[in-house]
Write an enzyme that holds these catalytic residues in place. Structure first.
Site, PDB file in Angstrom:
ATOM      1  N   GLU A   1       0.796  -1.580  -0.030  1.00  0.00           N
ATOM      2  CA  GLU A   1      -0.263   0.083  -0.209  1.00  0.00           C
ATOM      3  C   GLU A   1       0.699   1.072  -0.020  1.00  0.00           C
ATOM      4  O   GLU A   1       0.961   2.032  -1.169  1.00  0.00           O
ATOM      5  CB  GLU A   1      -1.027   0.138   1.432  1.00  0.00           C
ATOM      6  CG  GLU A   1      -1.837  -0.782   1.379  1.00  0.00           C
ATOM      7  CD  GLU A   1      -2.550  -0.642  -0.150  1.00  0.00           C
ATOM      8  OE1 GLU A   1      -2.758  -0.348  -0.416  1.00  0.00           O
ATOM      9  OE2 GLU A   1      -3.388  -2.008   0.021  1.00  0.00           O
TER      10      GLU A   1
ATOM     11  N   HIS B   1      -4.698  -5.642 -11.717  1.00  0.00           N
ATOM     12  CA  HIS B   1      -4.025  -6.547 -11.041  1.00  0.00           C
ATOM     13  C   HIS B   1      -4.002  -8.088 -11.131  1.00  0.00           C
ATOM     14  O   HIS B   1      -2.853  -9.113 -10.757  1.00  0.00           O
ATOM     15  CB  HIS B   1      -5.579  -6.792  -9.213  1.00  0.00           C
ATOM     16  CG  HIS B   1      -5.406  -5.686  -9.165  1.00  0.00           C
ATOM     17  ND1 HIS B   1      -6.520  -5.540  -8.904  1.00  0.00           N
ATOM     18  CD2 HIS B   1      -5.032  -5.438  -7.724  1.00  0.00           C
ATOM     19  CE1 HIS B   1      -6.860  -4.157  -8.147  1.00  0.00           C
ATOM     20  NE2 HIS B   1      -5.178  -4.163  -7.178  1.00  0.00           N
TER      21      HIS B   1
END
Length: 535
Positions: A348, A437
């Site tokens: 993140e 992703h």
């Protein structure tokens, strides 16, 4: 001028959660770099004059190299100085005072072949007076999403991600899904003509995991003692990075995690401080990884610590948000625990690094490389933490599954991405069409091959096996050199529109810079890309 913020980057795929790290439908499936290069504004004070001179000469060089017209200007957003005299200056381009989205360029000076430039060289011919109102553009953008507590902000830009460049309203729509997880999207609406949607991509990028309730074990927690004798989770050694507890928040105000004896958590989910320890220590480990390895002082390289928000809801995701410079962590559900393991926290926060440097657009091939960068460097955060309870591996998020089994339960794995049944291991035309992703797979696979090589091996007790796409055998050069190459390519040579072909060129050039044109790492970079069919 500051780069417009990336709103949030999520771990899970967009089919179930905003820009997710792992697909909701998926039921089963080191040493630090020695060649650290400090970045501006982390340059020493005595280098300030040299940095200013580099920016001035680079700006003059760029006008010719980038084909700038009279209405174009360049704003320096990053400067890298090297001891041997080379410099690299990243510019954000404007046209008639408007930001050019996708127009970033990097000027390289002091090389043996003279000045060079990375980035687009298109001469802009764009009418800059809108005929579509801002209010109409916001309505068009909002109609594309169905969110709770929705808000929107807009500005006028030149969109140069595709061809031809167009005048556009950039509308950032933010809100929440039904489960409370944050979501946002950047919608580019034509500012002239039909007022239709020209392009869009997520502004919220998230992480997800599987866990045991605690991941980092017994660790030191840097805190701050207040005037009332209460400790708070504010790390004074890392830019005052803070950790908040959303479950205690009221009216949108979330309090810091506090304690009276400076003893935090008990290792179980029954104590809400346990998750806060994971997040707080993970943020510290990520800060240390970038500072010790690359001289990068914080995510923005400005000495400012990021904030972490734990217990944000019973959702299985985690998010980076540029606007608040913070991470948001869900408590998990459906077989997933809190999403606060080392690799997820590192993933993140690395979205923030990418936003502050290359600015890879979060869709298509650049989006896949954006996600891969977070997978790659987040994984290296896990290795660098050297934790006995959460040792390094190339299986992303396996720890957060309540039934831990790295062979079948994970978010993604880098040695053989397609083992999850969704990610791509090899490059093909499909890369530009699948969720970012899943299109991260070829870059993840490349990095694993570059660091570890092909074939079967065991890493910290977990079996890894990486077959190549062309049947070749690849020898790894180790995590230290592989990480140094990827970081340098990201921060020096990649731009918002970098695709897989350009990523190969960026990493080859980075390897040449670090280890020499005819070195083993350069050969290994080329071999690893060829092994995943890029090249």
């Amino acid at each position: 001028m500051n780069r417009p913020p990336l709103v949030a980057v999520a771990l899970l795929c967009a089919s179930g959660l905003a820009a997710a790290l792992v697909a909701p439908a998926q039921a089963a499936p080191a040493a630090l770099p020695a060649a650290a290069v400090p970045r501006s504004p982390g340059v020493a004070p005595e280098d300030g004059a040299r940095a200013g001179a580099a920016r001035d000469t680079a700006r003059r060089a760029a006008r010719g190299l980038a084909g700038l017209g009279a209405r174009d200007a360049l704003v320096a957003v990053d400067t890298v100085l090297e001891a041997q005299g080379r410099s690299h200056v990243r510019f954000q381009r404007t046209h008639a005072g408007l930001e050019v989205v996708g127009g970033d360029v990097v000027v390289h000076q002091g090389g043996a072949d003279g000045d060079s430039l990375t980035g687009p060289t298109t001469r802009l011919r764009v009418a800059t007076r809108p005929t579509v109102t801002a209010a109409s553009a916001v309505r068009t953008a909002r109609a594309r999403l169905d969110l709770q507590d929705e808000s929107a902000r807009r500005d006028l830009v030149v969109l140069a991600v595709g061809d031809p460049p167009r005048l556009a309203w950039r509308v950032e729509v933010r809100g929440a899904r039904a489960d409370g997880s944050p979501v946002g999207e950047l919608v580019f609406v034509a500012a002239r003509g039909s007022g239709g949607v020209l392009d869009r991509w997520p502004s919220v990028l998230a992480e997800t995991g599987t866990g045991q309730g605690h991941y980092v074990g017994t660790v030191p927690v840097e805190s701050t003692l207040g005037s009332q004798g209460v400790y708070s989770m504010v790390d004074p050694t890392r830019g005052a990075g803070r950790t908040y507890d959303a479950s205690l928040g009221r009216r949108g105000v979330n309090p810091l995690v506090t304690d009276t004896d400076n003893l935090w958590g008990d290792g179980t989910l029954a104590d809400p401080q346990t998750t806060a320890v994971d997040a707080h220590h993970g943020a510290a480990a990520t800060w240390d990884f970038y500072e010790d390895g690359f001289g990068r002082i914080g995510i923005g390289d400005d000495g400012v610590g990021a904030s972490s928000l734990v217990h944000a809801g019973r959702f299985a995701n985690a998010f980076w948000d540029d606007y608040c410079f913070c991470m948001t962590y869900g408590d998990g559900r459906g077989g997933l625990g809190p999403l606060t393991s080392y690799d997820i926290v590192g993933h993140e926060m690395t979205h923030g690094v990418t936003s502050a440097t290359a600015g890879l657009v979060y869709r298509g091939e650049p989006g896949g490389l954006n996600e891969a960068t977070s997978d790659i460097l987040g994984t290296m955060v896990e290795f660098s933490a050297d934790s006995a309870t959460d040792p390094g591996d190339y299986v992303l998020g396996g720890e957060v599954f309540t039934r831990y089994d790295p062979a079948t339960r994970y978010i993604r794995r880098m040695d053989d991405p397609h083992a999850d049944g969704l990610s791509l291991s090899c490059y093909s035309r499909r890369v530009a069409r699948v969720d970012v992703h899943y299109s991260s797979g070829p870059a993840n696979h490349f990095f694993y091959l570059l660091a570890e090589g092909s074939g079967a091996k065991e890493i910290n007790g977990i079996a890894h096996d990486s077959p190549t796409c062309d049947g070749s055998a690849v020898s790894g050069i180790g995590r230290e050199q592989a990480t140094a190459i990827w970081y340098r390519a990201l921060t020096i040579y990649m731009t918002p529109r970098t695709d897989y072909r350009a990523a190969r060129g960026a990493t080859v050039q980075a390897a040449k810079d670090l280890y020499g044109p005819g070195s083993v790492p350069v050969v290994a970079v080329r071999s690893a890309w060829s092994a995943v069919r890029v090249g």
